[in-house]
Design an enzyme around this catalytic site. Structure first.
Site, PDB file in Angstrom:
ATOM      1  N   ARG A  25      79.483  41.024 -11.984  1.00 42.60           N
ATOM      2  CA  ARG A  25      79.227  41.327 -12.900  1.00 42.60           C
ATOM      3  C   ARG A  25      78.453  41.081 -14.755  1.00 42.60           C
ATOM      4  O   ARG A  25      77.408  41.263 -15.347  1.00 42.60           O
ATOM      5  CB  ARG A  25      80.510  41.430 -13.532  1.00 42.60           C
ATOM      6  CG  ARG A  25      81.358  42.684 -12.942  1.00 42.60           C
ATOM      7  CD  ARG A  25      82.669  42.703 -13.859  1.00 42.60           C
ATOM      8  NE  ARG A  25      83.330  40.456 -13.166  1.00 42.60           N
ATOM      9  CZ  ARG A  25      84.024  40.519 -14.272  1.00 42.60           C
ATOM     10  NH1 ARG A  25      84.704  40.973 -15.046  1.00 42.60           N
ATOM     11  NH2 ARG A  25      84.524  39.367 -13.767  1.00 42.60           N
ATOM     12  N   ASN A  43      85.409  44.904 -12.911  1.00 40.91           N
ATOM     13  CA  ASN A  43      85.786  44.811 -11.821  1.00 40.91           C
ATOM     14  C   ASN A  43      87.050  46.145 -11.155  1.00 40.91           C
ATOM     15  O   ASN A  43      87.669  46.543 -12.399  1.00 40.91           O
ATOM     16  CB  ASN A  43      86.702  43.448 -10.803  1.00 40.91           C
ATOM     17  CG  ASN A  43      84.643  42.676 -10.733  1.00 40.91           C
ATOM     18  OD1 ASN A  43      84.481  42.544 -10.683  1.00 40.91           O
ATOM     19  ND2 ASN A  43      85.827  41.324 -11.340  1.00 40.91           N
TER      20      ASN A  43
END
Length: 95
Positions: A25, A43
């Site tokens: 990320r 996520n």
């Protein structure tokens, strides 16, 4: 519609594989900022990563190609994306 507006798009992406716990990320956020894209990345509970990215088409295409590599620790098995209605985000955030 201006030429700039015609050249902008947003995509919704799901990335599968070893993409959690490998700085995926944060790496997406950095790449998106480098490409001057806006949107978000997060996520998912089943192990994938989901993101929305908006900006110039050329930059979006560079990002989609980069997602297949991701950070060095990642092992991407699939990148599934689709164009969506253009949304107005001010920056790119990790959710």
């Amino acid at each position: 519609m201006t030429q700039k507006e015609k050249n902008e798009t947003c995509i919704h992406v799901t990335v599968s594989g070893k993409v959690q716990g490998v700085f995926f990320r944060e790496s997406v956020r950095k790449k998106a900022e480098e490409l001057q894209l806006t949107g978000w990345v997060k996520n998912l509970s089943h192990g994938d990563v989901e993101l929305v990215a908006c900006g110039e088409r050329d930059s979006i295409m560079i990002l989609t190609e980069w997602l297949w590599e991701g950070p060095p620790q990642a092992a991407v098995s699939n990148v599934n994306w689709e164009e969506i209605v253009v949304e107005d985000y001010s920056d790119f955030r990790v959710r």
